[in-house]
Motif scaffolding. Structure first.
Motif, PDB file in Angstrom:
ATOM      1  N   LEU A  11       0.868  -0.710  -0.394  1.00  0.00           N
ATOM      2  CA  LEU A  11       0.075  -0.650  -0.056  1.00  0.00           C
ATOM      3  C   LEU A  11       0.855   1.488  -0.138  1.00  0.00           C
ATOM      4  CD1 LEU A  11      -2.603   1.442   0.597  1.00  0.00           C
ATOM      5  CD2 LEU A  11      -2.210   0.850   2.926  1.00  0.00           C
ATOM      6  N   VAL A  12       0.170   2.246  -0.961  1.00  0.00           N
ATOM      7  CA  VAL A  12       0.931   3.317  -0.634  1.00  0.00           C
ATOM      8  C   VAL A  12      -0.120   4.832  -1.063  1.00  0.00           C
ATOM      9  CG1 VAL A  12       2.665   4.463  -2.224  1.00  0.00           C
ATOM     10  CG2 VAL A  12       3.185   2.811  -2.108  1.00  0.00           C
ATOM     11  N   HIS A  13       0.883   5.308   0.162  1.00  0.00           N
ATOM     12  CA  HIS A  13      -0.230   7.103  -0.397  1.00  0.00           C
ATOM     13  C   HIS A  13       0.300   7.849  -0.387  1.00  0.00           C
ATOM     14  CE1 HIS A  13      -3.541   4.689   2.628  1.00  0.00           C
ATOM     15  NE2 HIS A  13      -2.645   4.623   3.058  1.00  0.00           N
ATOM     16  N   LEU A  14      -0.056   8.908  -1.084  1.00  0.00           N
ATOM     17  CA  LEU A  14       0.287   9.956  -1.772  1.00  0.00           C
ATOM     18  C   LEU A  14      -0.781  11.549  -0.973  1.00  0.00           C
ATOM     19  CD1 LEU A  14       1.144   9.632  -5.156  1.00  0.00           C
ATOM     20  CD2 LEU A  14       2.840   9.391  -2.943  1.00  0.00           C
ATOM     21  N   ASP A  15       0.233  12.219  -0.385  1.00  0.00           N
ATOM     22  CA  ASP A  15      -0.417  13.623   0.213  1.00  0.00           C
ATOM     23  C   ASP A  15      -0.392  14.785  -0.823  1.00  0.00           C
ATOM     24  OD1 ASP A  15      -2.095  11.582   1.964  1.00  0.00           O
ATOM     25  OD2 ASP A  15      -1.268  12.619   3.379  1.00  0.00           O
ATOM     26  N   VAL A  16      -1.151  14.976  -1.611  1.00  0.00           N
ATOM     27  CA  VAL A  16      -0.480  16.245  -2.456  1.00  0.00           C
ATOM     28  C   VAL A  16      -2.134  17.740  -1.813  1.00  0.00           C
ATOM     29  CG1 VAL A  16      -1.444  16.688  -4.704  1.00  0.00           C
ATOM     30  CG2 VAL A  16      -0.585  13.978  -4.057  1.00  0.00           C
TER      31      VAL A  16
END
Length: 281
Positions: free
Chosen positions: A85-90
């Motif tokens: 799982l990968v999360h990117l907060d943009v």
């Protein structure tokens, strides 16, 4: 936020000195290893619970990476027979934080005003049974022979296409189990691992924002071998009229397609996998 120190690209792990764990954080089973094939340090993140096994940049949620590059490059390999799982907060121009997540745990695309969840289809060695499955868009645990991958996320297009938002910068990155990571980079350029520096000099690819892969971002290729025979290159969203709902290996080399930004929002479409009949825009 448009700062010269991030051009032509930024080696995120190197700049933030990930190995010192002062500007980054780790939780659970995270280890730095030496990979002889890739000739350098990689980070292994593993564990049954992604929420408690991860590598995170920046160290705290109150900080922001402030990375303005349109493209995020993740050089990674899912651990065989596992889920990751990968999360990117943009952050958008409207100062809205949107979380972009991708995982081979996700069965279908989901979206809200502040969260996009994309299924990730792991590629395998060409010609294998799991390779045939991956080409048919079957998500799930990574195959035993899953390959190292260069994932290129066009963050500007993702926000524009799926949420009608304008991209500003990356606030945070969270890499959760189970995966191996070599590097993380940002740039406004499309780097093509299949293009050599000599080829680039004799063509006008630079006019289209396409450049050879910088050495510190590249996977090693033994003499006589070809990059695309050894590794996977995934650019998302992929080119074409259909709006993709999952992330998987795509055919065209970036040198063969246009890199003009997309200004119009296409209508939602139904794909063969039927993972998203309609997009919530």
């Amino acid at each position: 936020y448009r700062q010269a120190w991030q051009r032509p690209y930024l080696n995120v792990f190197k700049h933030f000195r990930v190995e010192e764990w002062k500007r980054s954080a780790k939780e659970g089973d995270v280890a730095a290893l030496t990979d002889t094939r890739l000739k350098g340090t990689i980070y292994r993140i593993r564990g049954s619970n992604p929420a408690s096994n991860y590598l995170q940049l920046p160290r705290t949620g109150t900080q922001s990476l402030g990375l303005t590059g349109r493209y995020l490059y993740l050089l990674f390999r899912p651990l065989p027979l596992k889920h990751f799982l990968v999360h990117l907060d943009v952050t958008t121009k409207e100062n809205q934080v949107v979380r972009i997540s991708f995982s081979n745990l996700f069965k279908e695309f989901k979206s809200t005003a502040t969260w996009l969840q994309f299924p990730f289809v792991c590629g395998a060695a060409k010609g294998s049974a799991s390779d045939i499955a991956s080409w048919h868009g079957v998500s799930g645990a990574a195959p035993a022979d899953v390959r190292w991958t260069c994932l290129v996320l066009d963050l500007s297009s993702i926000l524009s296409l799926y949420l009608s938002r304008r991209y500003s910068h990356i606030k945070a990155v969270k890499l959760c189990s189970n995966l191996l990571v070599k590097n993380l980079c940002t740039s406004d350029l499309v780097f093509d691992p299949g293009v050599t520096f000599s080829e680039a000099r004799h063509t006008n690819l630079s006019c289209h924002g396409i450049a050879p892969m910088p050495r510190e971002m590249a996977f090693p290729v033994p003499k006589g071998e070809k990059w695309h025979d050894l590794y996977d290159y995934i650019r998302f969203p992929s080119e074409g009229s259909k709006l993709p709902c999952d992330i998987q290996r795509n055919c065209p080399s970036p040198a063969a397609v246009s890199v003009e930004p997309v200004h119009q929002l296409p209508q939602p479409v139904t794909l063969t996998r039927a993972v998203c009949d309609r997009l919530s825009l």
